[in-house]
Design an enzyme around this catalytic site. Sequence first.
Site, short mmCIF file in Angstrom:
data_model
loop_
_atom_site.label_atom_id
_atom_site.label_comp_id
_atom_site.label_asym_id
_atom_site.label_seq_id
_atom_site.Cartn_x
_atom_site.Cartn_y
_atom_site.Cartn_z
N GLU A 28 7.47 -20.82 15.96
CA GLU A 28 6.17 -20.25 16.28
C GLU A 28 5.51 -19.72 15.01
O GLU A 28 5.80 -18.59 14.59
CB GLU A 28 6.33 -19.09 17.26
CG GLU A 28 6.94 -19.48 18.59
CD GLU A 28 6.48 -18.54 19.69
OE1 GLU A 28 5.95 -19.05 20.68
OE2 GLU A 28 6.61 -17.31 19.54
N LYS B 31 4.43 -11.64 27.98
CA LYS B 31 4.19 -10.48 27.11
C LYS B 31 3.96 -9.22 27.96
O LYS B 31 4.61 -9.05 28.98
CB LYS B 31 3.03 -10.76 26.15
CG LYS B 31 3.20 -12.07 25.39
CD LYS B 31 2.29 -12.18 24.22
CE LYS B 31 2.43 -13.56 23.60
NZ LYS B 31 1.71 -13.70 22.35
N HIS C 250 10.92 -12.58 18.67
CA HIS C 250 9.51 -12.99 18.68
C HIS C 250 8.79 -12.29 17.52
O HIS C 250 9.11 -11.15 17.18
CB HIS C 250 8.88 -12.60 20.02
CG HIS C 250 7.52 -13.20 20.22
ND1 HIS C 250 6.40 -12.70 19.60
CD2 HIS C 250 7.12 -14.27 20.95
CE1 HIS C 250 5.36 -13.44 19.95
NE2 HIS C 250 5.77 -14.40 20.76
N GLU D 298 6.10 -10.86 17.34
CA GLU D 298 5.49 -9.56 17.69
C GLU D 298 6.55 -8.45 17.66
O GLU D 298 6.24 -7.31 17.32
CB GLU D 298 4.79 -9.68 19.06
CG GLU D 298 3.52 -10.51 18.92
CD GLU D 298 3.07 -11.21 20.19
OE1 GLU D 298 3.58 -10.90 21.27
OE2 GLU D 298 2.18 -12.08 20.08
N GLY E 16 -1.71 -16.93 19.70
CA GLY E 16 -2.86 -16.25 20.31
C GLY E 16 -4.16 -16.44 19.58
O GLY E 16 -5.15 -15.75 19.85
N ASN F 62 5.86 -16.95 28.18
CA ASN F 62 6.06 -15.59 27.69
C ASN F 62 4.86 -14.76 28.15
O ASN F 62 3.78 -14.86 27.58
CB ASN F 62 6.16 -15.61 26.16
CG ASN F 62 6.22 -14.22 25.56
OD1 ASN F 62 6.41 -13.23 26.27
ND2 ASN F 62 6.06 -14.14 24.25
N SER G 108 -0.48 -21.19 20.57
CA SER G 108 -1.73 -21.77 21.08
C SER G 108 -1.54 -23.13 21.75
O SER G 108 -2.40 -24.02 21.62
CB SER G 108 -2.79 -21.84 19.97
OG SER G 108 -3.11 -20.53 19.52
C1 PEP Z 1 3.82 -16.64 22.06
O1 PEP Z 1 3.49 -15.48 21.95
O2 PEP Z 1 5.03 -16.92 22.15
C2 PEP Z 1 2.78 -17.65 22.06
C3 PEP Z 1 3.12 -18.86 21.76
O3 PEP Z 1 1.51 -17.22 22.36
P1 PEP Z 1 0.20 -18.15 22.56
O4 PEP Z 1 0.62 -19.35 23.38
O5 PEP Z 1 -0.78 -17.28 23.28
O6 PEP Z 1 -0.25 -18.54 21.20
#
Ligand code: PEP
Length: 252
Positions: free
Chosen positions: A169, A14, A99, A101, A175, A12, A212
Amino acid sequence: MTPGVRPLIAGNWKMHGTLRDAAALAEAVRAGAPAVVERADLLLCPPFVHLHVVAASMAWKPVALGAQDCAAQEKGAHTGDVSAPMLADAGCGYVILGHSERRADHGETDALVRAKAAAAIAAGLVPVICVGESEAQRDAGQAEDVVAAQVAGSLPEGFAAAKGVVAYEPVWAIGTGRTPTEADIAAMHARLRREVSAGQGDATTRLLYGGSVKPGNAAAILALPNVDGALVGGASLVAADFLAIAAAVAAG
Ligand code: PEP
């Protein structure tokens, strides 16, 4: 992993980078893909305006292309939105939906995510539906119930037949460099498997972990039962890291 289920490693991207960055990243992933595609499917989800350069790089299809959102409507007067048929026309096979976000930035509800996923399926796309609890919900012991409710509310009819994907998630792990313990991921994915199978998914629905994931923790996470791949944010912006995560899938 779930026996007999082919893993999926999804990136992803973003809202990062330029067109040139996207082309270079896609090309680097494409170059490294032959070493890992025997173990896992790869999926890249760039911003809308970068889809075309990534599609060009993926012309021989070692890696699938996806978007990060789509509209619930098929077409019409919806300024700024992009429809699922447009994404399919642009070469996408997948779309990330719900997601955290988008749930936070745009107030997306389970009902809207379900409507978007139905639109995606109607356009021939595979929806990757994200679910996950906040830190406060985990601290309150509500994590599994929150995720179960999101699964019940967000997965549309036809999800299993469309080979839809669910990504767990935890919001607080995205992040941040923090991840749940392996035991917590395994417990959540066991619950997720039950909820998905009892709802619109089935026993072979791919259940991804996201939050992460890095080359250093990927092997342990991807070895857990009912973890059928990863949704990767930050580490997917570095081709070597993304490919290392895919290479961490155990040879099967
Ligand atoms: C994500 O935004 O889907 C995600 C898993 O981000 P990160 O790997 O940076 O934690």
